[in-house]
Design a protein around this motif. Structure first.
Motif, PDB file in Angstrom:
ATOM      1  N   VAL B 317       0.891  -1.166  -0.160  1.00 33.53           N
ATOM      2  CA  VAL B 317       0.057   0.235   0.042  1.00 33.53           C
ATOM      3  C   VAL B 317       0.997   1.166  -0.009  1.00 33.53           C
ATOM      4  CG1 VAL B 317      -1.736   1.425   1.401  1.00 33.53           C
ATOM      5  CG2 VAL B 317      -2.032  -1.023   1.136  1.00 33.53           C
ATOM      6  N   GLN B 321       6.079   2.163  -6.991  1.00 32.06           N
ATOM      7  CA  GLN B 321       6.906   1.566  -8.081  1.00 32.06           C
ATOM      8  C   GLN B 321       6.016   1.280  -9.361  1.00 32.06           C
ATOM      9  OE1 GLN B 321      10.986   0.811  -8.737  1.00 32.06           O
ATOM     10  NE2 GLN B 321       9.759   1.964  -7.399  1.00 32.06           N
ATOM     11  N   GLY B 322       6.576   1.891 -10.376  1.00 35.27           N
ATOM     12  CA  GLY B 322       6.023   1.819 -11.673  1.00 35.27           C
ATOM     13  C   GLY B 322       4.424   2.090 -12.015  1.00 35.27           C
ATOM     14  N   ALA B 325      -1.805  -1.012 -13.255  1.00 37.24           N
ATOM     15  CA  ALA B 325      -2.842  -1.258 -14.159  1.00 37.24           C
ATOM     16  C   ALA B 325      -4.245  -0.408 -13.717  1.00 37.24           C
ATOM     17  CB  ALA B 325      -3.197  -2.593 -14.364  1.00 37.24           C
ATOM     18  N   ASP B 326      -4.372  -0.306 -12.446  1.00 32.41           N
ATOM     19  CA  ASP B 326      -5.664   0.262 -12.096  1.00 32.41           C
ATOM     20  C   ASP B 326      -5.606   1.765 -11.444  1.00 32.41           C
ATOM     21  OD1 ASP B 326      -4.449   0.068  -9.441  1.00 32.41           O
ATOM     22  OD2 ASP B 326      -5.847  -0.918  -8.503  1.00 32.41           O
ATOM     23  N   ILE B 332       0.236  -1.902  -4.911  1.00 27.31           N
ATOM     24  CA  ILE B 332      -0.842  -2.780  -4.720  1.00 27.31           C
ATOM     25  C   ILE B 332      -1.660  -2.928  -6.086  1.00 27.31           C
ATOM     26  CG2 ILE B 332      -2.314  -1.247  -3.704  1.00 27.31           C
ATOM     27  CD1 ILE B 332      -3.265  -3.328  -2.153  1.00 27.31           C
ATOM     28  N   GLY B 333      -1.486  -1.929  -6.895  1.00 24.54           N
ATOM     29  CA  GLY B 333      -2.373  -1.833  -8.301  1.00 24.54           C
ATOM     30  C   GLY B 333      -1.592  -2.720  -9.367  1.00 24.54           C
ATOM     31  N   HIS B 334      -0.414  -3.381  -9.340  1.00 24.25           N
ATOM     32  CA  HIS B 334       0.109  -4.435 -10.081  1.00 24.25           C
ATOM     33  C   HIS B 334      -0.694  -5.797  -9.859  1.00 24.25           C
ATOM     34  CE1 HIS B 334       3.132  -1.756 -11.348  1.00 24.25           C
ATOM     35  NE2 HIS B 334       3.649  -1.785 -10.223  1.00 24.25           N
ATOM     36  N   ALA B 335      -0.947  -6.593 -11.110  1.00 26.56           N
ATOM     37  CA  ALA B 335      -1.893  -7.798 -11.051  1.00 26.56           C
ATOM     38  C   ALA B 335      -0.997  -8.704 -10.138  1.00 26.56           C
ATOM     39  CB  ALA B 335      -2.125  -7.990 -12.439  1.00 26.56           C
ATOM     40  N   ASP B 336       0.451  -8.925 -10.243  1.00 21.07           N
ATOM     41  CA  ASP B 336       0.956  -9.921  -9.559  1.00 21.07           C
ATOM     42  C   ASP B 336       1.182  -9.719  -8.278  1.00 21.07           C
ATOM     43  OD1 ASP B 336       2.171 -12.641 -10.125  1.00 21.07           O
ATOM     44  OD2 ASP B 336       3.926 -11.574  -9.471  1.00 21.07           O
ATOM     45  N   ARG B 338      -1.082  -8.107  -6.455  1.00 14.73           N
ATOM     46  CA  ARG B 338      -2.480  -8.684  -5.890  1.00 14.73           C
ATOM     47  C   ARG B 338      -2.737 -10.164  -5.788  1.00 14.73           C
ATOM     48  NH1 ARG B 338      -6.943  -5.880  -5.104  1.00 14.73           N
ATOM     49  NH2 ARG B 338      -6.698  -3.603  -4.753  1.00 14.73           N
TER      50      ARG B 338
END
Lengths: 574, 574
Positions: B317, B321-322, B325-326, B332-336, B338
């Motif tokens: 949270v 970094q980077g 997607a959301d 925490i927004g990166h799919a992997d 999550r």
């Protein structure tokens, strides 16, 4: 019994699984005959087991330390490094023009496995130099090459990679280290870099840093980065280490493992550097060596897997405990101990085949006729993230089982099983986390519309269809698995980027299983005599116990991103 | 943010998943109402997060050490232990007759999770006392109970278990420690015991050792073992610590983790002991507390899973970094990322439900009407090896992912993620390795002809069939999974013992998945409002990504022993 270099398994994999004779058939690697390969394996194996392995625990017990700004490495490391350098092993794949052996990466990979098995922490030092040599061979000016490559190739100087900054890890484009043009054609580098392996040490006379930095007028993101060579000591007119550069080690990290590898926070304070390749071309230069560097880390995982397996097997053969099912006096007679050992062995052999096959592809991309080179490169590039992620995952899993085989002794540090477990953990993180590898696989590596994937699926099916006799049933399983993997690949090609990412780790693992089944089956088919029985038995284990997971991995891989985002951060916390 | 006790998840699991109201409906545990449970969770949670967690790293950095024969524990441990004791937590499930709270094991388990999350090393000390209290309550003479139980229950004295000897680990029957009859009814105990957690310390005034030893005329094997209570200081006429006994700490182990827990090599040199239960009944006495002790270790794994999850979530949270997607600003927004967090959360919730359900069964076995008690006990006994092995495997897997979420920071000790990974590793080993648990499941726990397994399968199917609306599809998956598990169970019941052992670990894991799916679905069905959405989402993740592995596990479980024995030790080594 200390670590024994697995010469026989390595040679078998080279000869019969990945087909190293293809290398010897090229002009570039004509020297890499079976005879040469055997000599290299023997000599590197001797160094690994005789020199590097005996001091592995020194590194763990007596970490490299920073004293008055100088890094002191672990007892015995400097001498062992000297032997690596004097044996010419740093330059095993380097250009003969600068003193290298000019051998294929495939052999460097076999050597790398043995060095990593014997002493992961120390093996990183020459591995990093090799990456730097490769970058300079591809991108440095002739003058820079002439000045640095002989020293790096001989191991008199060592190399490092400086990418990461506190705010720029996986997102390397967020780097803020500055490069300003000096009047003399050099640049003044200012900034802080972290996680610099072997950032300083006392095993060689100079340390050459490859540093990603940004010129004042450069754009944001990766496109604004340039690559600079920043030596600890600036070479004088004779090419010897001269004036000390304006850089220093701020601190060494206190890590869970690889204590013998000094991991530095580096500070550049207007340090003098020289650009490698064009200004703004830093990322392109990094990408040149990315495949090799990532493969190298996969090989580190493989090396630990082999070493942890050997140690556990030895314990299982020695340890008396309980009445065993097969009348063995020691715990190797227990079914679950055997399950663990078979799993360790199978994962190790699969990781080895994937790594060597990746290396072979990258070699052939350089050595094959131009018409074929591109396909070889694409094949190697596709395999690279699998080699990195599966090699290191296998290393972690095998080291984990290695502890379990030891029972209570596994948790006691003196045994050595715990060191493998701690040391290998970093390999799934650095040089692009395994999640980054998986994203690379479903992103860049499928960006060709699936051509490279199709080629590999075809190879896997060829192995499946060729399986006859005792192997036919396994061939049938492999063919069904290839269908599942093809379906997942088609799904990936049609999916939105984030849906691909969501399934990327499972998809990568499914590839490793399919490739693994293919390699083991190919090996079983190629082996003769008692070796055929042995390799058939290992394949049989794999298809009975490991391969069935492929379906579920493919199913999970196609589940999409939505379920992963169904909970908010707050909901995850409550 | 430090560890926060997951009161809400614990209460939900107690109330709606395992049905703790069944306890309150019994006479024995009538006090364990929702209100009492809530108060206990709150208070234990406060102690865990406020007192135990803040000194967790002290234990890691400043291990317990042996100085001149005396063990000094880590800074702050003695004071924190005192607070545990003064809060009455050692005696949470102990008999009120000797000062205990008399609460169900189910609540002790919830407390144990929180203590383990906060400070695994320290939490072992009261956990061991609880095991000893249980053994003495069941087997000690009234005089011994009167002398020892009040002190152990209050925490003024602590307890240990002394089973293992260098040649007797999983094979406890190989123990050779001698017990000789003294004239005064006591025994002289002589021998060496290893891996004695909290074998000595400075947090309480006396240490009571339960020691398995063999009388001169006793037969070989487990049947010849008797259990002895051997205090460090022999109680005087007033029941206070008196004369020092003839026992000593030879050394402390240098372990990979739980540095704050002193692991002693104990030497008994004619030490005075008193028999617990009948001579020759040592193993029977040990078995009394085996289920609870094994469950307790499963809970240790669960505790680390929860703590590692919280730490990783907090990092995810916070860490920028980077581009995600959301659109989240942090990773925490990166799919992997999550994917990793969802996996950690799901494994943790499943481990919690399995552990609490096991505890509830063991409680009901004591509290339910006699007609039902046997079935409850068999249910609890069947679940116990699953709770131990899956709880600790989940702990290891979640801690591993916790490091991965942290990226490079995960490998740096200061972060704390690495300590979880190192600490939890032992839980899969001690109190019967996870392989021993799996052998217990397919051996002793199926020895009823499958009655207990059938009962649980019936429960799982009931949940599957009750699933409606959004949950119906998952219910269908669960029903199909139950069929696969039933087929594997039938195979196990018909198979030779060593074929069962060969598949035992995979079979146990398949049970954990089936139970996990059932618990998550039951929770989703029971939840209301926003909580229903949240629990449905977690179940949906689990059925999409984790549950599909069940088929392959069952397939592997039925592969038999032969493939595991196809290679000789020599072939494995070559």
């Amino acid at each position: 019994m200390p670590y024994q270099a697995p010469i026989r398994d390595l040679a078998f994999c080279l000869d019969h699984v990945v087909g190293a004779d293809q290398l010897a058939a090229t002009e570039r690697f004509a020297e890499a005959t079976a005879e040469t390969r055997s000599a290299i394996l023997d000599e590197a194996g001797k160094l690994a087991s005789g020199v590097l392995a005996p001091i592995n625990r020194n590194g763990d017990l007596h970490p490299a330390k920073l004293e008055n700004g100088v890094v002191r490495t672990s007892p015995g490391f400097a001498d062992a490094y000297r032997q690596i350098a004097e044996g010419g092993w740093v330059g095993i794949a380097a250009d003969p023009e600068h003193g290298g052996m000019g051998l294929p990466l495939t052999l460097a990979t076999a050597m790398g496995e043995m060095f990593a098995s014997a002493n992961l922490a120390l093996s990183l030092c020459p591995l990093l130099s090799q990456g730097q040599i490769e970058a300079l061979e591809a991108h440095a000016s002739p003058e820079m090459q002439a000045l640095y490559l002989p020293k790096l190739t001989s191991g008199e100087w060592t190399g490092t990679m400086n990418l990461t900054e506190p705010q720029a890890g996986s997102d390397v484009g967020a780097a803020t280290t500055k490069a300003e043009r000096n009047d003399d054609g050099s640049y003044a580098i200012t900034g802080q870099k972290i996680y610099i392996s072997w950032g300083d040490h006392d095993v060689a006379e100079n340390v050459c840093h490859l540093v990603l930095a940004r010129l004042p007028d450069a754009p944001a993101g990766t496109r604004g980065l340039s690559l600079f060579l920043v030596p600890k000591y600036i070479p004088d007119a004779d090419g010897n280490p001269g004036e000390a550069n304006a850089l220093r080690v701020v601190s060494l990290e206190h890590k869970m493992g690889i204590h013998g590898s000094p991991t530095a926070v580096m500070s550049y304070e207007g340090a003098k550097g020289w650009v490698v390749g064009p200004e703004g071309g830093g990322i392109a230069c990094m990408f040149t060596m990315m495949n090799n560097a990532r493969l190298g880390v996969g090989v580190e995982g493989l090396g630990i897997a082999e070493a942890a397996y050997q140690k556990a097997l030895e314990y299982a053969v020695d340890r008396v405990q309980g009445r065993t099912a097969d009348g063995s006096k020691t715990i190797i007679g227990h079914a679950d101990v055997r399950r663990m050992l078979m799993r360790m062995k199978a994962l190790t052999e699969v990781a080895r085949a994937i790594c060597l096959d990746t290396a072979l592809s990258l070699d052939m991309a350089k050595a094959a006729p131009k018409a074929d080179a591109k396909a070889w490169f694409a094949r190697g590039a596709f395999l690279t993230p699998i080699a990195k992620a599966f090699g290191t995952d296998a290393g972690m899993e095998v080291a984990e089982l290695g502890i379990q085989v030891h029972g209570g002794m596994g948790f006691i540090e003196e045994t050595g099983a715990a060191q493998f477990y701690r040391d290998v953990r970093v390999t799934a993180i650095y040089e692009g986390t395994n999640g980054v590898q998986a994203a690379d696989l479903v992103g860049r590596k499928l960006a060709d519309g699936g051509t490279a994937a199709d080629g590999l699926l075809r190879e896997i099916r060829d192995v499946a269809h060729a399986a006859a006799g005792d192997l036919a049933e396994m061939g049938g399983q492999l063919a069904v698995g290839a269908d599942a993997l093809e379906a997942a690949t088609q799904w990936m090609l049609a999916a939105e980027p984030n849906d691909r990412n969501a399934g990327s780790v499972d998809y990568l693992r499914a590839w490793a299983l399919a490739l693994g089944g293919s390699y083991l089956l190919k090996g079983a088919a190629a082996a003769t005599g008692a070796d055929a029985d042995r390799r058939t038995a290992l394949a049989r284990y794999f298809f009975g116990r490991e391969f069935p997971a492929l379906d579920a991995l493919c199913e999970a891989a196609m589940d999409g991103a939505a379920p992963l985002y169904a909970l908010s951060a707050e909901e995850l916390a409550s």
